[in-house]
Design a protein around this motif. Structure first.
Motif, PDB file in Angstrom:
ATOM      1  N   GLN A 480       0.869  -1.180   0.000  1.00 25.86           N
ATOM      2  CA  GLN A 480       0.000   0.000   0.000  1.00 25.86           C
ATOM      3  C   GLN A 480       0.900   1.221   0.000  1.00 25.86           C
ATOM      4  OE1 GLN A 480      -3.181  -0.036   2.790  1.00 25.86           O
ATOM      5  NE2 GLN A 480      -4.150  -1.737   1.716  1.00 25.86           N
ATOM      6  N   SER A 481       0.727   2.030  -1.019  1.00 28.67           N
ATOM      7  CA  SER A 481       1.545   3.230  -1.153  1.00 28.67           C
ATOM      8  C   SER A 481       0.673   4.297  -1.793  1.00 28.67           C
ATOM      9  CB  SER A 481       2.752   2.931  -2.044  1.00 28.67           C
ATOM     10  OG  SER A 481       2.322   2.694  -3.362  1.00 28.67           O
ATOM     11  N   PRO A 482       1.092   5.560  -1.740  1.00 22.53           N
ATOM     12  CA  PRO A 482       0.307   6.605  -2.391  1.00 22.53           C
ATOM     13  C   PRO A 482       0.093   6.317  -3.873  1.00 22.53           C
ATOM     14  CG  PRO A 482       2.102   7.568  -1.107  1.00 22.53           C
ATOM     15  CD  PRO A 482       2.287   6.103  -1.055  1.00 22.53           C
ATOM     16  N   GLN A 483       1.147   5.758  -4.508  1.00 16.15           N
ATOM     17  CA  GLN A 483       1.045   5.504  -5.945  1.00 16.15           C
ATOM     18  C   GLN A 483       0.026   4.404  -6.244  1.00 16.15           C
ATOM     19  OE1 GLN A 483       3.885   5.634  -4.204  1.00 16.15           O
ATOM     20  NE2 GLN A 483       5.345   7.022  -5.214  1.00 16.15           N
ATOM     21  N   VAL A 484       0.076   3.355  -5.443  1.00 18.37           N
ATOM     22  CA  VAL A 484      -0.881   2.264  -5.662  1.00 18.37           C
ATOM     23  C   VAL A 484      -2.301   2.764  -5.406  1.00 18.37           C
ATOM     24  CG1 VAL A 484      -1.655   0.021  -4.803  1.00 18.37           C
ATOM     25  CG2 VAL A 484       0.775   0.422  -5.187  1.00 18.37           C
ATOM     26  N   MET A 485      -2.460   3.597  -4.371  1.00 22.01           N
ATOM     27  CA  MET A 485      -3.784   4.133  -4.058  1.00 22.01           C
ATOM     28  C   MET A 485      -4.255   5.055  -5.192  1.00 22.01           C
ATOM     29  SD  MET A 485      -5.824   3.358  -1.811  1.00 22.01           S
ATOM     30  CE  MET A 485      -4.745   2.592  -0.636  1.00 22.01           C
ATOM     31  N   GLU A 486      -3.341   5.807  -5.757  1.00 20.22           N
ATOM     32  CA  GLU A 486      -3.697   6.682  -6.882  1.00 20.22           C
ATOM     33  C   GLU A 486      -4.191   5.852  -8.071  1.00 20.22           C
ATOM     34  OE1 GLU A 486      -0.421   8.656  -8.721  1.00 20.22           O
ATOM     35  OE2 GLU A 486      -1.667  10.118  -9.762  1.00 20.22           O
ATOM     36  N   THR A 487      -3.499   4.745  -8.316  1.00 20.63           N
ATOM     37  CA  THR A 487      -3.908   3.872  -9.413  1.00 20.63           C
ATOM     38  C   THR A 487      -5.297   3.295  -9.136  1.00 20.63           C
ATOM     39  OG1 THR A 487      -1.584   3.288  -9.666  1.00 20.63           O
ATOM     40  CG2 THR A 487      -3.168   1.920 -10.833  1.00 20.63           C
ATOM     41  N   THR A 488      -5.532   2.947  -7.866  1.00 20.12           N
ATOM     42  CA  THR A 488      -6.850   2.413  -7.494  1.00 20.12           C
ATOM     43  C   THR A 488      -7.934   3.465  -7.762  1.00 20.12           C
ATOM     44  OG1 THR A 488      -5.700   1.197  -5.764  1.00 20.12           O
ATOM     45  CG2 THR A 488      -8.096   1.199  -5.669  1.00 20.12           C
ATOM     46  N   GLN A 505      -8.311   8.639  -3.806  1.00 22.79           N
ATOM     47  CA  GLN A 505      -7.338   9.695  -4.067  1.00 22.79           C
ATOM     48  C   GLN A 505      -7.032  10.454  -2.772  1.00 22.79           C
ATOM     49  OE1 GLN A 505      -6.012   9.710  -6.934  1.00 22.79           O
ATOM     50  NE2 GLN A 505      -5.034  11.689  -7.332  1.00 22.79           N
ATOM     51  N   GLY A 506      -8.068  10.660  -1.963  1.00 23.49           N
ATOM     52  CA  GLY A 506      -7.854  11.319  -0.676  1.00 23.49           C
ATOM     53  C   GLY A 506      -6.913  10.512   0.198  1.00 23.49           C
ATOM     54  N   MET A 507      -7.107   9.209   0.169  1.00 33.18           N
ATOM     55  CA  MET A 507      -6.219   8.345   0.962  1.00 33.18           C
ATOM     56  C   MET A 507      -4.784   8.429   0.441  1.00 33.18           C
ATOM     57  SD  MET A 507      -8.834   5.109   1.239  1.00 33.18           S
ATOM     58  CE  MET A 507      -7.694   3.942   1.912  1.00 33.18           C
ATOM     59  N   ALA A 508      -4.657   8.498  -0.877  1.00 40.15           N
ATOM     60  CA  ALA A 508      -3.312   8.613  -1.466  1.00 40.15           C
ATOM     61  C   ALA A 508      -2.653   9.904  -1.015  1.00 40.15           C
ATOM     62  CB  ALA A 508      -3.404   8.565  -2.993  1.00 40.15           C
ATOM     63  N   ILE A 509      -3.443  10.992  -1.004  1.00 37.84           N
ATOM     64  CA  ILE A 509      -2.893  12.288  -0.588  1.00 37.84           C
ATOM     65  C   ILE A 509      -2.443  12.224   0.861  1.00 37.84           C
ATOM     66  CG2 ILE A 509      -3.527  14.705  -0.127  1.00 37.84           C
ATOM     67  CD1 ILE A 509      -5.434  14.400  -2.633  1.00 37.84           C
ATOM     68  N   GLU A 510      -3.282  11.586   1.682  1.00 37.58           N
ATOM     69  CA  GLU A 510      -2.947  11.475   3.106  1.00 37.58           C
ATOM     70  C   GLU A 510      -1.654  10.671   3.294  1.00 37.58           C
ATOM     71  OE1 GLU A 510      -6.266  10.106   5.381  1.00 37.58           O
ATOM     72  OE2 GLU A 510      -5.000   9.673   7.130  1.00 37.58           O
ATOM     73  N   MET A 511      -1.542   9.590   2.543  1.00 39.00           N
ATOM     74  CA  MET A 511      -0.329   8.762   2.654  1.00 39.00           C
ATOM     75  C   MET A 511       0.901   9.541   2.190  1.00 39.00           C
ATOM     76  SD  MET A 511      -1.958   5.204   1.229  1.00 39.00           S
ATOM     77  CE  MET A 511      -0.648   4.063   1.475  1.00 39.00           C
ATOM     78  N   ALA A 512       0.742  10.310   1.117  1.00 34.00           N
ATOM     79  CA  ALA A 512       1.869  11.105   0.613  1.00 34.00           C
ATOM     80  C   ALA A 512       2.281  12.147   1.645  1.00 34.00           C
ATOM     81  CB  ALA A 512       1.490  11.775  -0.705  1.00 34.00           C
ATOM     82  N   ASN A 513       1.291  12.789   2.253  1.00 38.26           N
ATOM     83  CA  ASN A 513       1.615  13.797   3.272  1.00 38.26           C
ATOM     84  C   ASN A 513       2.340  13.167   4.457  1.00 38.26           C
ATOM     85  OD1 ASN A 513       0.732  16.202   2.071  1.00 38.26           O
ATOM     86  ND2 ASN A 513      -1.407  15.721   2.558  1.00 38.26           N
ATOM     87  N   VAL A 526      -4.669  17.437  -7.885  1.00 41.28           N
ATOM     88  CA  VAL A 526      -5.243  17.719  -9.210  1.00 41.28           C
ATOM     89  C   VAL A 526      -6.216  16.602  -9.588  1.00 41.28           C
ATOM     90  CG1 VAL A 526      -4.693  18.069 -11.650  1.00 41.28           C
ATOM     91  CG2 VAL A 526      -3.163  18.974  -9.876  1.00 41.28           C
ATOM     92  N   GLY A 527      -5.780  15.395  -9.338  1.00 43.86           N
ATOM     93  CA  GLY A 527      -6.640  14.252  -9.643  1.00 43.86           C
ATOM     94  C   GLY A 527      -7.898  14.254  -8.811  1.00 43.86           C
ATOM     95  N   LEU A 528      -7.752  14.683  -7.563  1.00 47.62           N
ATOM     96  CA  LEU A 528      -8.913  14.691  -6.666  1.00 47.62           C
ATOM     97  C   LEU A 528      -9.989  15.630  -7.229  1.00 47.62           C
ATOM     98  CD1 LEU A 528     -10.164  13.780  -3.999  1.00 47.62           C
ATOM     99  CD2 LEU A 528      -8.984  15.679  -2.868  1.00 47.62           C
ATOM    100  N   SER A 529      -9.562  16.797  -7.689  1.00 44.28           N
ATOM    101  CA  SER A 529     -10.520  17.749  -8.264  1.00 44.28           C
ATOM    102  C   SER A 529     -11.229  17.131  -9.470  1.00 44.28           C
ATOM    103  CB  SER A 529      -9.795  19.016  -8.726  1.00 44.28           C
ATOM    104  OG  SER A 529      -9.077  19.569  -7.670  1.00 44.28           O
TER     105      SER A 529
END
Lengths: 564, 587
Positions: A480-488, A505-513, A526-529
């Motif tokens: 589980q990583s921001p990138q994998v979550m982004e792909t999901t 995408q929100g989860m990905a952002i949280e993981m990245a932060n 950007v993707g979230l928007s």
């Protein structure tokens, strides 16, 4: 010849001072027999030396003639016998060397060297019982000689004489707590006894002391495996595999060793002059003794200033010591002497790439590939530079060349996929990634990239959100990583689940932060928007995504450079 | 995403033991070693050299001309197989010839004085018609139609077309040949028609049914990308033969049998082509007990591969994790010959691999789940091998005490300085070795007490194992590089009880390679063996299985697990004879 003789003489002088001076203070069994006369010693036969280098032939013939003269006169001394023994031994003429060493030992039974060299000779000849006897004699004279203890331990271990082996390894460690060879021996004994926890501890310690000794990783993996620590076992095996790849053409993996001055002297006889400096320098570098390596390579250059190999080795050493600018000068000097030198071209290409001079770097890497078509590092750097330079189709071709050479090369396969994606050749990228996934089923990067392509390719014939989801279900169970979550999130949007996409995408952002990846988090916003506006993604990777700018691949290991 | 995702660890799913676990870990109820000592006639030598008396007049020629071409010292192999279906084993021997441009055989620098054309030879076993008590092998090459004149390396044997007649696959330095047995004493070269060629340097091969479809597939172990035309000079102080490390390995090849007389190259689809090294030995066995046959490849100076059959047409190499890639120190060894067998009677197959001088031969002990430990030293097999370079080898019970012993054919690959100094014309020769399984996890070398053949110093390479005289014990046919083939007749095994089994499919009369078969001793646990012709080095073995029973003259029965996983049991099996068990005739 003169140089060689000087080196041999120097080695013998050193040996004299080392051996005789120290031996006289040692306790041990003293031979009570009287010193034999020359008539009682065996004549050393002169073996066929015609296959050796002419200078070496001459040295051996001179030493042999000198000894014969002394024996005829009844005045031979142990140094003459021993010196000839070392010369013969160093060039594999061991039957004759054995006689010479035996004579030397008879004449000077208190001299540690001759018993020790005999032991090494027997060990090399797979004559373990005789090796053990000779080691015991030698160690009675020098009980604190750690290299001898470790070697004797190894011979005992190979003979299944566990207790005797353990005693020697333990003693070696008492004398030198950094004896990695002793720790490895003890680790192997623990493995044999199925004491896996203990084995793991001992082998971990050995690896800490000798991190370059990749062989240790295999028994350590076996210990982890037996303890059910499969992930750690696999990690060690992967590290070992990387070490194998890094040495390029060679298949010799470094083993832990103990500094053995006597063995070094023997090697110095075998490799005289520049070659001796090189051998010592490479050994020192492998073991991280960079100052010593520097000294040896300086001598090597002094012996032959126009030798590109010496310059390259010096450059590598300087680079490893953190002296980038001097290293660069030496690499340039290497190329002046040998414009086709693959290793120097690669490293200078890396310097140029780091300075942003990508086109010049590409020229260097092309030259390296041309000079050494079998070099993975050269191919990988060329392909990566082409990709960074915005030549994705050319990069894909370069990656393909490497894959043809080394089908198991994961970075090349992944690089090819990114290059094809960057070139907009998405159907080909998809086919390649499917092949990669089949070829290397344990590498998650391939199915992950494939899932992203299936989720967000602008090509309708490629996109398949449902399949992307299926692949991701397997991946997220492991990683589980921001990138994998982004792909999901991309996959969710592709099948119309925009609320879920926004949530992922929100989860990905949280993981990245949380991971401190602010730039990534901003990009993900950007993707979230987009998902909130119920729009799917049609770009698997942003143009500025780091996957399209792979870092230069630097061959850290000295041996890699040697192979080139 | 970045490259760090690569190499993410995924826990390997290890198949559970599906078969053979019934054997448990207890030792088989075989005769103990001391009893065996008493039962054997100590005055008899173990193996007698019957080469001359049997008419085996084959001499291998490597064609050495002083150029030290790499392939000169690698061959060659031998097959034991019953080509004429008369119930006894015939012999096929692989030949070399002189190499290089503009040379003739007479230019060889050391030529063993062979007459006639250099080609592989087929010897028919005519012992039935020979005077009682003697062996008779007759050279039938001319009438067999076999014209194999490539630079031969090895041979594999198996009935690939299910017609009941055993076929041959000859592995060469150069194009290989598939010889179809016509069933009338002749063979036809069907290599091209069958699509089974491989022009690279091949050494060992194996017929196996990896997809369990009832047709034998073919695995080819390939060595390195070496060319005589691009010969390089190698030195170890003196000029000597090159090793594999100066050359690029070439991928092995897997051919799937389509069942119509042709093969499909599944090297890539099966994943076998993903990783490869310089292959010299191949052994197939169900190493992880999941019911699917796996492939173990012995590579020269490179990690060995354990290709575990996934049951879906693909294989995964798990050798590193399963502990059979390197020795216990983590070193890749120069692996030559290999065999799989249940030496400790715990129901799974263990691996024995022969190696270069200064390396031990290595015993990888299976834990029943396909995980191995190197126990070469503890078992006593390692230390005595340090001074030898081993090639052909096999697990076989030479004294019929119920425990699998080990034979190793030795011969150096680097010139031996002492012999060079002595002016020896071919300074690579060594003696061979026999190790007896003591039944307690240890072995002892018995070479010196096993007959004068173990005093011969030769450059041995291939060896095939089987009961060539059908007298109830396992004999050996041995090849020597640039020297005579030898027939070593076992003179002691049948002093103890035994039972010999041939397992066939009645529909095809084909030996069911890959079948696991167990004898159930009275009051004991099953003792498992497997039907195989592969293993050893460049050679093909008797596919029949011979069980030593020690002093036990009766058994409770026999169990077989056929390649498709079905179990069949026979009771009331008579001992001290060869029996054919046809599928479907048991319970």
């Amino acid at each position: 010849m003169g140089t060689n003789n000087l080196i041999v003489a120097a080695a013998l002088l050193l040996a004299l001072s080392l051996g005789c001076a120290e031996d006289s203070s040692q306790e041990g069994p003293r031979q009570t027999t009287t010193t034999p006369t020359d008539d009682e010693l065996r004549r050393v036969p002169l073996p066929e030396v015609g296959g050796l280098d002419p200078e070496i032939q001459l040295e051996i013939r001179q030493s042999h003639r000198g000894l014969e003269t002394s024996m005829d006169a009844g005045t031979s001394v142990h140094e003459e016998h021993g010196r000839l023994g070392m010369q013969l031994d160093a060039f594999g003429l061991r039957d004759a060397a054995e006689i010479a060493y035996r004579n030397a030992r008879q004449l000077a039974p208190d001299d540690f060297r001759w018993a020790y060299y005999l032991a090494l000779l027997y060990e090399a000849q797979s004559r373990p019982e005789e090796a053990i006897d000779a080691f015991l004699v030698a160690l009675a004279l020098r009980p604190d000689y750690v290299a001898g203890l470790a070697r004797l331990g190894d011979v005992y271990l190979l003979q299944g004489r566990s207790n005797e082996a353990r005693q020697r390894f333990d003693r070696g460690l008492e004398l030198d707590a950094t004896c990695a060879q002793c720790l490895v021996g003890l680790g192997r004994l623990s493995l044999q006894d199925q004491e896996y926890e203990r084995a793991a501890t001992q082998l971990e310690q050995a690896l800490t002391i000798a991190p370059w000794a990749a062989t240790i990783r295999y028994p350590l993996a076996q210990a982890y495996r037996a303890l059910g620590r499969d992930g750690e076992a696999q990690g060690q095996l992967d590290e070992r595999a990387d070490a194998t790849r890094n040495i390029g053409l060679g298949r010799v993996i470094d083993r832990p060793g103990v500094y053995d001055p006597l063995l070094e002297q023997l090697r110095a006889v075998a490799v005289a002059g520049k070659v001796a400096y090189e051998a010592r320098g490479v050994m020192a570098a492998r073991e991280g003794r960079w100052n010593e390596a520097l000294e040896q390579f300086d001598k090597m250059i002094e012996a032959d200033p126009e030798d590109p190999v010496s310059r390259n080795l010096l450059a590598i050493t300087l680079l490893n010591m953190g002296n980038r600018e001097e290293a660069r000068e030496q690499y340039q000097e290497t190329l002046r002497l040998d414009p086709a030198h693959a290793g120097a071209n690669i490293q200078l290409g890396i310097f140029l790439a780091e300075d942003g001079q990508e086109r010049d770097a590409i020229s260097r890497f092309r030259q390296a590939v041309e000079s050494d078509p079998g070099s993975n590092v050269a191919h990988l750097n060329l392909a990566a530079a082409l990709l960074r330079d915005g030549q994705p189709s050319e990069a894909a071709a370069a990656y393909n060349a490497l894959i043809a050479l080394d089908p198991s090369n994961g970075p090349a396969r992944l690089g090819r996929a990114f290059a094809l994606i960057r070139a907009g050749r998405h159907p080909e990228a998809k086919a390649a990634l499917e092949d990669d996934t089949r070829a290397q089923p344990n590498e998650i990067a391939f199915p992950h990239t494939l899932a992203r392509l299936l989720a967000a390719s602008p090509d309708d014939s490629v996109r398949n959100g449902r399949r992307a989801f299926e692949i991701l279900a397997e991946i997220t169970a492991v990683v589980q990583s921001p990138q994998v979550m982004e792909t999901t999130a991309m996959a969710a949007a592709e099948v119309g689940l925009f609320e879920d996409a926004a949530r992922y995408q929100g989860m990905a952002i949280e993981m990245a932060n949380q991971a401190g990846l602010a730039a990534l988090a901003a990009q993900l916003n950007v993707g979230l928007s987009r998902y909130r506006q119920r729009q799917p993604s049609r770009q698997p990777f942003a143009d500025h995504d780091p996957v399209f700018a792979p870092a230069p691949f630097s061959p850290q290991a000295l041996v890699e450079a040697r192979a080139q | 995403m970045d490259l760090s995702l690569l190499r993410s660890s995924v826990t390997l799913a290890l198949p559970v033991c599906l078969i053979a676990c019934g054997g448990g870990t207890s030792a088989p109820a075989a005769t103990t070693a001391p009893e065996t000592e008493a039962a054997l006639d100590q005055t008899r030598v173990t193996f007698e050299d019957a080469t001359e008396g049997a008419g085996l007049d084959f001499t291998h020629v490597n064609g050495m001309s002083g150029e030290m071409y790499f392939n000169e010292m690698v061959g060659a192999g031998v097959a034991l197989f019953d080509y004429d279906n008369d119930g006894d084993l015939d012999v096929y021997l692989v030949q070399g010839h002189i190499l290089g441009p503009d040379v003739e055989q007479g230019d060889a620098s050391f030529e063993p004085g062979l007459q006639g054309p250099l080609r592989d030879r087929l010897y028919r076993n005519d012992t039935e018609t020979a005077p009682r008590g003697s062996m008779q092998l007759t050279d039938v090459t001319e009438t067999s139609g076999i014209d194999a004149r490539g630079y031969g390396m090895g041979v594999a044997a198996g009935d690939y077309d299910n017609d009941g007649w055993v076929d041959l696959y000859v592995l060469n330095y150069g194009p290989n040949q598939l010889w179809r047995n016509n069933g009338d004493g002749t063979f036809a070269d069907v290599t091209a028609r069958a699509g089974a060629d491989d022009a690279r340097w091949s050494v060992s091969g194996s017929f196996l049914d990896y997809d369990r479809d009832g047709w034998l597939d073919l695995y080819i172990g390939n060595y390195v990308n070496y060319s005589v035309a691009n010969n390089v000079e190698c030195f170890n102080n003196i000029r000597t033969y090159c090793g594999p490390d100066g050359f690029v390995p070439v991928p092995d090849r897997l051919f799937r049998n389509r069942g119509d007389g042709t093969f499909e190259d599944t090297t890539a689809a099966s994943q076998i082509g993903r990783e490869y090294g310089p292959a010299l030995g191949v052994s197939t066995a169900d190493l992880d007990g999941n019911g699917w046959i796996d492939i173990y490849v012995a590579n020269d100076l490179s990690e060995n591969r354990s290709w575990m059959n996934q049951g879906d047409g693909t294989f995964v190499n798990t050798a590193q994790f399963n502990g059979s890639a390197y020795n216990d120190v983590g070193d890749a060894e120069a692996s030559m010959g290999v065999d799989a067998g249940d030496f400790d009677g715990d129901g799974d197959d263990d691996l024995f691999v022969s190696h270069l001088i200064t390396q031990t031969n290595t015993l990888y002990v299976n834990d029943g789940n396909g995980l191995f430990e190197d126990r070469s030293t503890r078992t006593g097999l390692g230390p005595p091998s340090l001074a030898f370079t081993g090639f052909g080898t096999a697990w076989f019970d030479y004294d019929n005490d119920g425990w699998l012993d080990i034979f190793v054919a030795n011969g150096a690959v680097d010139l031996i300085p002492r012999l060079v100094q002595a002016g020896d014309p071919y300074p690579l020769h060594q003696t061979n070795q026999l190790f007896r399984n003591l039944g307690d996890g240890r072995f002892t070398e018995v070479s010196s007490s096993s007959g004068s053949v173990f005093g011969l110093s030769e450059v041995s390479r291939g060896s095939a194992f089987g009961d060539i005289d059908n007298d109830g014990d396992v004999d050996i046919v041995l090849t020597n590089n640039n020297g005579p083939a030898r027939l070593l007749l076992n003179a002691v095994g049948n002093q103890q009880h035994w039972v010999g089994l041939r397992l066939v499919d009645p529909a095809t009369n084909r030996d069911m390679l890959g079948t696991r078969v167990a004898v159930i001793p009275v009051g004991g646990t099953p003792r498992w063996r497997r039907v195989r012709s592969d293993g050893s080095y460049a050679s093909a073995n008797d596919p029949r299985v011979l069980f030593g029973l020690g002093t036990n003259s009766e058994i409770e029965g026999v169990q077989a697990i056929w390649p498709d996983g079905t179990l069949e049991t026979w009771t009331s099996v008579q001992t001290d004879q060869w029996i054919t068990l046809s599928r479907g005739t048991g319970q």
